[in-house]
Design an enzyme around this catalytic site. Sequence first.
Site, PDB file in Angstrom:
ATOM      1  N   LYS A 200      -4.668  -7.383 -12.532  1.00 48.79           N
ATOM      2  CA  LYS A 200      -5.376  -6.976 -11.332  1.00 48.79           C
ATOM      3  C   LYS A 200      -5.144  -5.486 -11.116  1.00 48.79           C
ATOM      4  O   LYS A 200      -4.006  -5.036 -10.959  1.00 48.79           O
ATOM      5  CB  LYS A 200      -4.879  -7.777 -10.128  1.00 48.79           C
ATOM      6  CG  LYS A 200      -5.602  -7.354  -8.860  1.00 48.79           C
ATOM      7  CD  LYS A 200      -5.344  -8.286  -7.718  1.00 48.79           C
ATOM      8  CE  LYS A 200      -6.019  -7.755  -6.473  1.00 48.79           C
ATOM      9  NZ  LYS A 200      -5.728  -8.541  -5.292  1.00 48.79           N
ATOM     10  N   ARG A 221      -2.587   0.415  -3.079  1.00 49.07           N
ATOM     11  CA  ARG A 221      -1.709  -0.634  -3.618  1.00 49.07           C
ATOM     12  C   ARG A 221      -1.174  -0.253  -5.002  1.00 49.07           C
ATOM     13  O   ARG A 221      -0.888  -1.125  -5.819  1.00 49.07           O
ATOM     14  CB  ARG A 221      -2.479  -1.945  -3.731  1.00 49.07           C
ATOM     15  CG  ARG A 221      -3.162  -2.423  -2.443  1.00 49.07           C
ATOM     16  CD  ARG A 221      -3.561  -3.872  -2.581  1.00 49.07           C
ATOM     17  NE  ARG A 221      -4.536  -4.330  -1.608  1.00 49.07           N
ATOM     18  CZ  ARG A 221      -4.275  -4.574  -0.315  1.00 49.07           C
ATOM     19  NH1 ARG A 221      -3.061  -4.378   0.151  1.00 49.07           N
ATOM     20  NH2 ARG A 221      -5.233  -5.003   0.479  1.00 49.07           N
ATOM     21  N   LYS A 252      -9.349  -8.828 -13.108  1.00 50.53           N
ATOM     22  CA  LYS A 252     -10.036  -8.396 -11.892  1.00 50.53           C
ATOM     23  C   LYS A 252      -9.815  -6.912 -11.665  1.00 50.53           C
ATOM     24  O   LYS A 252      -8.669  -6.468 -11.743  1.00 50.53           O
ATOM     25  CB  LYS A 252      -9.465  -9.206 -10.725  1.00 50.53           C
ATOM     26  CG  LYS A 252      -9.983  -8.815  -9.381  1.00 50.53           C
ATOM     27  CD  LYS A 252      -9.260  -9.585  -8.330  1.00 50.53           C
ATOM     28  CE  LYS A 252      -9.741  -9.109  -6.982  1.00 50.53           C
ATOM     29  NZ  LYS A 252      -9.041  -9.753  -5.909  1.00 50.53           N
ATOM     30  N   SER A 278     -16.198  -7.467  -4.813  1.00 53.42           N
ATOM     31  CA  SER A 278     -17.075  -7.041  -3.716  1.00 53.42           C
ATOM     32  C   SER A 278     -17.864  -5.771  -4.006  1.00 53.42           C
ATOM     33  O   SER A 278     -19.063  -5.697  -3.722  1.00 53.42           O
ATOM     34  CB  SER A 278     -16.240  -6.851  -2.447  1.00 53.42           C
ATOM     35  OG  SER A 278     -15.212  -5.898  -2.647  1.00 53.42           O
TER      36      SER A 278
HETATM   37  C1  PBG Z   1      -5.863  -9.506  -2.250  1.00 51.05           C
HETATM   38  C2  PBG Z   1      -7.245  -9.554  -2.788  1.00 51.05           C
HETATM   39  C3  PBG Z   1      -8.196  -8.528  -2.838  1.00 51.05           C
HETATM   40  C4  PBG Z   1      -9.361  -9.063  -3.400  1.00 51.05           C
HETATM   41  C5  PBG Z   1      -9.097 -10.394  -3.669  1.00 51.05           C
HETATM   42  N1  PBG Z   1      -7.779 -10.686  -3.304  1.00 51.05           N
HETATM   43  C6  PBG Z   1      -8.155  -7.157  -2.313  1.00 51.05           C
HETATM   44  C7  PBG Z   1      -7.179  -6.185  -2.756  1.00 51.05           C
HETATM   45  O1  PBG Z   1      -6.404  -6.387  -3.673  1.00 51.05           O
HETATM   46  O2  PBG Z   1      -7.182  -5.115  -2.131  1.00 51.05           O
HETATM   47  C8  PBG Z   1     -10.621  -8.308  -3.649  1.00 51.05           C
HETATM   48  C9  PBG Z   1     -11.842  -9.124  -3.888  1.00 51.05           C
HETATM   49  C10 PBG Z   1     -13.100  -8.339  -3.857  1.00 51.05           C
HETATM   50  O3  PBG Z   1     -13.093  -7.098  -3.764  1.00 51.05           O
HETATM   51  O4  PBG Z   1     -14.160  -8.979  -3.934  1.00 51.05           O
HETATM   52  N2  PBG Z   1      -5.589 -10.617  -1.434  1.00 51.05           N
END
Ligand code: PBG
Length: 327
Positions: A200, A221, A252, A278
Amino acid sequence: MSELERPVVRPRRLRTTPAMRELVAETTLRPAQLVLPMFVREGIAEPKPISSMPGVDQHTRDSLRKAVVEAAEAGIKGVMLFGIPEHKDALGSGATDPDGILNRAIADVVAEVGNDLVVMADLCLDEFTDHGHCGVLTRDGRVDNDTTLQRYADMAVVQAAAGVDLVGPSGMMDGQVAVIRDALDGAGHADTGILAYSAKYASAFYGPFREAVDSSLEGDRRTYQQDPRNGREGVAEALLDIEQGADMVMVKPALAYLDVLRRVREVVDVPVAAYNISGEYAMVEAAAANGWIDREPAIIETLTSIRRAGADIVLTYWAVEAARLIG
Ligand code: PBG
Protein backbone atom coordinates in the site's frame (compact mmCIF):
# COMPACT_ATOMS: atom_id res chain seq x y z
CA MET A 1 4.62 -7.25 -55.03
CA SER A 2 7.59 -8.09 -52.92
CA GLU A 3 7.30 -10.08 -49.77
CA LEU A 4 7.87 -6.93 -47.79
CA GLU A 5 4.59 -5.53 -49.08
CA ARG A 6 2.75 -8.85 -48.62
CA PRO A 7 3.21 -9.84 -44.98
CA VAL A 8 3.24 -13.54 -44.23
CA VAL A 9 2.30 -13.08 -40.62
CA ARG A 10 -0.97 -11.17 -40.26
CA PRO A 11 -2.04 -10.63 -36.64
CA ARG A 12 -5.06 -8.74 -37.91
CA ARG A 13 -6.69 -12.07 -38.94
CA LEU A 14 -7.51 -12.65 -35.29
CA ARG A 15 -9.16 -9.24 -35.00
CA THR A 16 -11.53 -9.50 -37.95
CA THR A 17 -14.90 -10.10 -36.26
CA PRO A 18 -16.36 -9.69 -32.78
CA ALA A 19 -16.66 -13.49 -32.53
CA MET A 20 -13.01 -13.94 -33.44
CA ARG A 21 -11.93 -11.30 -30.93
CA GLU A 22 -14.05 -12.92 -28.25
CA LEU A 23 -12.55 -16.33 -29.06
CA VAL A 24 -8.97 -15.18 -28.64
CA ALA A 25 -9.40 -12.77 -25.72
CA GLU A 26 -6.77 -13.51 -23.08
CA THR A 27 -8.31 -11.63 -20.17
CA THR A 28 -11.72 -12.08 -18.59
CA LEU A 29 -13.70 -9.56 -16.58
CA ARG A 30 -16.57 -11.16 -14.68
CA PRO A 31 -18.92 -9.74 -12.05
CA ALA A 32 -17.69 -12.39 -9.59
CA GLN A 33 -14.21 -10.85 -9.69
CA LEU A 34 -15.44 -7.47 -8.47
CA VAL A 35 -15.73 -6.08 -4.95
CA LEU A 36 -17.58 -2.86 -4.09
CA PRO A 37 -16.11 -0.58 -1.41
CA MET A 38 -18.92 1.15 0.52
CA PHE A 39 -19.16 3.88 3.14
CA VAL A 40 -21.59 3.95 6.05
CA ARG A 41 -21.88 7.03 8.21
CA GLU A 42 -23.27 7.42 11.68
CA GLY A 43 -25.78 10.17 12.42
CA ILE A 44 -27.17 10.98 8.99
CA ALA A 45 -30.80 10.50 8.02
CA GLU A 46 -30.31 10.32 4.25
CA PRO A 47 -27.50 9.00 2.07
CA LYS A 48 -25.01 11.79 1.43
CA PRO A 49 -23.31 12.12 -1.96
CA ILE A 50 -19.51 12.41 -1.96
CA SER A 51 -18.80 15.37 -4.23
CA SER A 52 -15.35 14.22 -5.33
CA MET A 53 -16.71 10.75 -6.21
CA PRO A 54 -19.82 11.33 -8.33
CA GLY A 55 -22.18 8.37 -7.97
CA VAL A 56 -20.78 7.26 -4.59
CA ASP A 57 -22.64 7.98 -1.34
CA GLN A 58 -22.01 7.85 2.35
CA HIS A 59 -24.79 5.47 3.35
CA THR A 60 -27.09 5.34 6.32
CA ARG A 61 -27.44 1.87 7.82
CA ASP A 62 -30.74 1.56 5.99
CA SER A 63 -29.55 2.70 2.60
CA LEU A 64 -26.52 0.43 2.98
CA ARG A 65 -28.79 -2.58 3.44
CA LYS A 66 -30.64 -1.72 0.25
CA ALA A 67 -27.44 -1.08 -1.69
CA VAL A 68 -25.89 -4.42 -0.74
CA VAL A 69 -29.00 -6.24 -1.96
CA GLU A 70 -28.57 -4.48 -5.31
CA ALA A 71 -24.90 -5.40 -5.34
CA ALA A 72 -25.71 -9.05 -4.77
CA GLU A 73 -28.34 -8.97 -7.50
CA ALA A 74 -25.79 -7.53 -9.93
CA GLY A 75 -23.67 -10.64 -9.38
CA ILE A 76 -20.61 -9.21 -7.68
CA LYS A 77 -19.28 -11.36 -4.87
CA GLY A 78 -17.97 -8.97 -2.26
CA VAL A 79 -18.26 -5.67 -0.47
CA MET A 80 -15.59 -3.81 1.52
CA LEU A 81 -17.11 -1.68 4.27
CA PHE A 82 -15.79 1.56 5.71
CA GLY A 83 -17.42 3.26 8.72
CA ILE A 84 -17.52 6.95 9.57
CA PRO A 85 -18.31 7.54 13.25
CA GLU A 86 -19.94 10.65 14.64
CA HIS A 87 -17.28 11.05 17.30
CA LYS A 88 -13.58 10.54 16.82
CA ASP A 89 -10.89 10.37 19.49
CA ALA A 90 -7.18 9.79 19.84
CA LEU A 91 -7.46 6.01 20.16
CA GLY A 92 -10.15 5.52 17.54
CA SER A 93 -12.46 4.01 20.16
CA GLY A 94 -15.36 3.66 17.73
CA ALA A 95 -13.41 1.00 15.87
CA THR A 96 -13.52 -1.45 18.76
CA ASP A 97 -16.97 -0.59 20.06
CA PRO A 98 -19.32 -3.48 19.17
CA ASP A 99 -22.02 -0.82 18.80
CA GLY A 100 -19.77 1.36 16.64
CA ILE A 101 -21.06 2.23 13.20
CA LEU A 102 -18.79 -0.12 11.25
CA ASN A 103 -19.46 -3.11 13.47
CA ARG A 104 -23.22 -2.53 13.41
CA ALA A 105 -23.07 -2.20 9.63
CA ILE A 106 -21.12 -5.45 9.29
CA ALA A 107 -23.85 -7.27 11.21
CA ASP A 108 -26.55 -5.60 9.08
CA VAL A 109 -24.88 -6.59 5.84
CA VAL A 110 -24.19 -10.15 6.96
CA ALA A 111 -27.85 -10.52 7.95
CA GLU A 112 -29.00 -9.08 4.64
CA VAL A 113 -26.72 -10.72 2.07
CA GLY A 114 -24.29 -12.86 4.03
CA ASN A 115 -25.06 -15.91 1.92
CA ASP A 116 -24.44 -14.19 -1.40
CA LEU A 117 -21.60 -11.81 -0.74
CA VAL A 118 -18.24 -12.04 0.94
CA VAL A 119 -18.43 -9.36 3.60
CA MET A 120 -15.15 -7.54 4.16
CA ALA A 121 -14.32 -4.58 6.36
CA ASP A 122 -11.50 -2.09 6.49
CA LEU A 123 -9.41 -2.79 9.55
CA CYS A 124 -7.75 0.52 10.27
CA LEU A 125 -8.09 3.36 12.75
CA ASP A 126 -7.92 6.38 10.44
CA GLU A 127 -11.68 6.80 10.09
CA PHE A 128 -12.00 6.70 13.88
CA THR A 129 -9.11 8.84 15.10
CA ASP A 130 -9.38 12.60 15.62
CA HIS A 131 -5.84 13.04 14.25
CA GLY A 132 -6.69 10.94 11.20
CA HIS A 133 -3.69 8.60 11.37
CA CYS A 134 -4.02 4.86 10.87
CA GLY A 135 -2.60 4.14 14.30
CA VAL A 136 -2.29 5.61 17.76
CA LEU A 137 0.32 8.28 18.41
CA THR A 138 3.23 8.55 20.80
CA ARG A 139 3.48 11.64 23.01
CA ASP A 140 5.62 13.33 20.40
CA GLY A 141 3.15 12.60 17.61
CA ARG A 142 4.69 9.61 15.84
CA VAL A 143 2.56 6.62 14.83
CA ASP A 144 3.30 3.96 17.43
CA ASN A 145 3.55 0.63 15.64
CA ASP A 146 3.28 -1.85 18.49
CA THR A 147 0.61 -0.05 20.50
CA THR A 148 -1.42 0.17 17.32
CA LEU A 149 -1.11 -3.60 16.82
CA GLN A 150 -3.01 -4.13 20.05
CA ARG A 151 -5.81 -1.91 18.77
CA TYR A 152 -5.91 -3.83 15.49
CA ALA A 153 -6.11 -7.15 17.35
CA ASP A 154 -9.13 -5.91 19.30
CA MET A 155 -10.72 -4.45 16.19
CA ALA A 156 -10.34 -7.76 14.33
CA VAL A 157 -12.05 -9.70 17.09
CA VAL A 158 -14.97 -7.24 17.24
CA GLN A 159 -15.41 -7.34 13.46
CA ALA A 160 -15.28 -11.13 13.50
CA ALA A 161 -17.90 -11.24 16.24
CA ALA A 162 -20.08 -9.02 14.03
CA GLY A 163 -19.80 -11.70 11.36
CA VAL A 164 -17.26 -10.33 8.88
CA ASP A 165 -15.84 -12.91 6.45
CA LEU A 166 -12.55 -11.15 5.74
CA VAL A 167 -10.86 -8.38 7.67
CA GLY A 168 -8.85 -5.95 5.56
CA PRO A 169 -5.94 -4.53 7.54
CA SER A 170 -4.91 -1.39 5.65
CA GLY A 171 -2.79 0.49 8.17
CA MET A 172 0.66 -0.75 7.08
CA MET A 173 1.91 -1.39 10.61
CA ASP A 174 4.72 -3.94 10.77
CA GLY A 175 3.54 -7.32 12.02
CA GLN A 176 -0.16 -6.50 11.76
CA VAL A 177 -1.21 -9.68 9.97
CA ALA A 178 0.44 -11.99 12.52
CA VAL A 179 -1.10 -10.15 15.47
CA ILE A 180 -4.55 -10.16 13.87
CA ARG A 181 -4.34 -13.87 12.97
CA ASP A 182 -3.32 -14.72 16.50
CA ALA A 183 -6.10 -12.61 18.02
CA LEU A 184 -8.75 -14.12 15.75
CA ASP A 185 -7.63 -17.65 16.47
CA GLY A 186 -7.42 -16.97 20.19
CA ALA A 187 -10.99 -15.67 20.23
CA GLY A 188 -12.40 -18.66 18.37
CA HIS A 189 -12.58 -17.02 14.94
CA ALA A 190 -10.33 -19.39 13.04
CA ASP A 191 -12.62 -19.17 10.00
CA THR A 192 -12.39 -15.41 9.66
CA GLY A 193 -9.92 -14.63 6.90
CA ILE A 194 -7.46 -11.83 6.22
CA LEU A 195 -7.26 -9.84 3.01
CA ALA A 196 -4.03 -7.96 3.65
CA TYR A 197 -3.45 -4.58 2.07
CA SER A 198 0.15 -5.65 1.59
CA ALA A 199 1.66 -3.25 -0.87
CA LYS A 200 0.00 0.00 0.00
CA TYR A 201 1.64 3.13 -1.27
CA ALA A 202 1.56 6.68 0.08
CA SER A 203 -0.44 7.95 -2.86
CA ALA A 204 -1.78 11.33 -3.96
CA PHE A 205 -4.66 9.45 -5.56
CA TYR A 206 -6.38 8.81 -2.20
CA GLY A 207 -7.58 12.44 -2.23
CA PRO A 208 -11.31 11.85 -2.80
CA PHE A 209 -11.38 9.04 -0.20
CA ARG A 210 -10.35 11.52 2.44
CA GLU A 211 -13.60 13.39 1.73
CA ALA A 212 -15.49 10.11 1.66
CA VAL A 213 -14.48 9.32 5.24
CA ASP A 214 -14.37 12.91 6.53
CA SER A 215 -10.70 12.41 7.27
CA SER A 216 -9.14 14.69 9.84
CA LEU A 217 -5.59 13.92 8.68
CA GLU A 218 -3.07 16.70 8.44
CA GLY A 219 0.25 15.84 6.89
CA ASP A 220 0.81 12.48 5.26
CA ARG A 221 1.27 8.76 5.90
CA ARG A 222 4.80 8.40 4.57
CA THR A 223 6.21 6.88 7.75
CA TYR A 224 4.02 3.82 7.28
CA GLN A 225 2.72 3.63 3.71
CA GLN A 226 5.25 2.75 1.04
CA ASP A 227 7.33 5.07 -1.08
CA PRO A 228 6.01 5.13 -4.67
CA ARG A 229 9.57 4.65 -5.92
CA ASN A 230 9.87 1.15 -4.44
CA GLY A 231 8.67 -1.87 -6.38
CA ARG A 232 10.76 -4.66 -4.81
CA GLU A 233 9.56 -3.56 -1.42
CA GLY A 234 5.94 -4.16 -2.47
CA VAL A 235 6.78 -7.76 -3.26
CA ALA A 236 8.62 -8.13 0.05
CA GLU A 237 5.61 -6.78 1.96
CA ALA A 238 3.29 -9.26 0.24
CA LEU A 239 5.58 -12.18 1.09
CA LEU A 240 5.82 -11.03 4.71
CA ASP A 241 2.02 -10.89 4.99
CA ILE A 242 1.63 -14.38 3.57
CA GLU A 243 4.21 -15.69 6.01
CA GLN A 244 2.15 -14.10 8.79
CA GLY A 245 -1.06 -15.77 7.65
CA ALA A 246 -2.71 -13.56 5.03
CA ASP A 247 -5.26 -15.49 2.97
CA MET A 248 -5.13 -12.96 0.16
CA VAL A 249 -2.91 -9.99 -0.55
CA MET A 250 -3.66 -6.66 -2.16
CA VAL A 251 -1.82 -4.03 -4.13
CA LYS A 252 -3.07 -0.47 -3.79
CA PRO A 253 -3.50 1.81 -5.68
CA ALA A 254 -3.94 -0.23 -8.84
CA LEU A 255 -3.25 1.87 -11.93
CA ALA A 256 -0.03 3.60 -10.98
CA TYR A 257 1.24 0.27 -9.57
CA LEU A 258 0.36 -2.30 -12.25
CA ASP A 259 4.02 -3.36 -12.37
CA VAL A 260 3.99 -4.13 -8.64
CA LEU A 261 0.74 -6.04 -9.10
CA ARG A 262 2.31 -8.15 -11.84
CA ARG A 263 5.41 -8.85 -9.77
CA VAL A 264 3.37 -9.86 -6.73
CA ARG A 265 1.15 -12.12 -8.84
CA GLU A 266 4.21 -13.89 -10.20
CA VAL A 267 5.66 -14.83 -6.82
CA VAL A 268 2.67 -15.69 -4.62
CA ASP A 269 0.13 -18.50 -4.72
CA VAL A 270 -2.71 -16.84 -2.82
CA PRO A 271 -5.37 -14.74 -4.58
CA VAL A 272 -4.17 -11.23 -5.38
CA ALA A 273 -6.53 -8.26 -5.19
CA ALA A 274 -6.00 -4.73 -6.48
CA TYR A 275 -7.82 -1.61 -5.31
CA ASN A 276 -8.90 0.77 -8.06
CA ILE A 277 -8.94 3.71 -5.67
CA SER A 278 -10.91 6.91 -5.30
CA GLY A 279 -8.60 9.17 -7.31
CA GLU A 280 -8.52 6.70 -10.18
CA TYR A 281 -12.30 6.68 -10.15
CA ALA A 282 -12.58 10.46 -9.89
CA MET A 283 -10.23 11.07 -12.83
CA VAL A 284 -12.34 9.00 -15.20
CA GLU A 285 -15.59 10.47 -13.89
CA ALA A 286 -14.30 14.03 -14.20
CA ALA A 287 -12.99 13.53 -17.71
CA ALA A 288 -16.21 11.83 -18.77
CA ALA A 289 -18.32 14.61 -17.24
CA ASN A 290 -16.39 17.05 -19.40
CA GLY A 291 -17.03 14.95 -22.48
CA TRP A 292 -13.31 14.26 -22.81
CA ILE A 293 -13.53 10.47 -22.73
CA ASP A 294 -16.21 7.89 -23.39
CA ARG A 295 -17.12 6.83 -19.86
CA GLU A 296 -18.29 3.21 -20.12
CA PRO A 297 -15.50 1.92 -22.38
CA ALA A 298 -13.02 3.78 -20.16
CA ILE A 299 -14.39 1.98 -17.09
CA ILE A 300 -14.20 -1.44 -18.72
CA GLU A 301 -10.72 -0.78 -20.11
CA THR A 302 -9.54 0.36 -16.67
CA LEU A 303 -10.83 -2.74 -14.92
CA THR A 304 -9.60 -5.03 -17.68
CA SER A 305 -6.10 -3.56 -17.44
CA ILE A 306 -6.00 -4.34 -13.73
CA ARG A 307 -7.08 -7.93 -14.43
CA ARG A 308 -4.53 -8.24 -17.24
CA ALA A 309 -1.75 -7.05 -14.95
CA GLY A 310 -2.55 -9.98 -12.66
CA ALA A 311 -5.34 -9.13 -10.23
CA ASP A 312 -7.66 -12.02 -9.45
CA ILE A 313 -9.99 -9.64 -7.62
CA VAL A 314 -10.63 -5.95 -8.31
CA LEU A 315 -12.03 -3.56 -5.72
CA THR A 316 -13.79 -0.76 -7.57
CA TYR A 317 -16.45 1.86 -6.94
CA TRP A 318 -17.81 0.88 -10.37
CA ALA A 319 -18.35 -2.76 -9.31
CA VAL A 320 -22.14 -2.81 -9.60
CA GLU A 321 -22.32 -0.73 -12.75
CA ALA A 322 -19.50 -2.68 -14.40
CA ALA A 323 -21.19 -5.97 -13.45
CA ARG A 324 -24.32 -4.79 -15.23
CA LEU A 325 -22.33 -3.70 -18.27
CA ILE A 326 -20.50 -7.00 -18.62
CA GLY A 327 -23.27 -9.14 -17.04
C1 PBG B 1 -7.10 3.56 5.10
C2 PBG B 1 -7.57 3.49 3.70
C3 PBG B 1 -7.45 4.45 2.69
C4 PBG B 1 -8.08 3.94 1.55
C5 PBG B 1 -8.57 2.69 1.89
N1 PBG B 1 -8.24 2.41 3.21
C6 PBG B 1 -6.92 5.82 2.73
C7 PBG B 1 -5.54 6.10 3.08
O1 PBG B 1 -4.70 5.24 3.24
O2 PBG B 1 -5.27 7.31 3.20
C8 PBG B 1 -8.17 4.64 0.23
C9 PBG B 1 -9.19 4.11 -0.72
C10 PBG B 1 -9.43 5.00 -1.89
O3 PBG B 1 -8.73 6.02 -2.08
O4 PBG B 1 -10.34 4.68 -2.66
N2 PBG B 1 -8.09 3.13 6.00
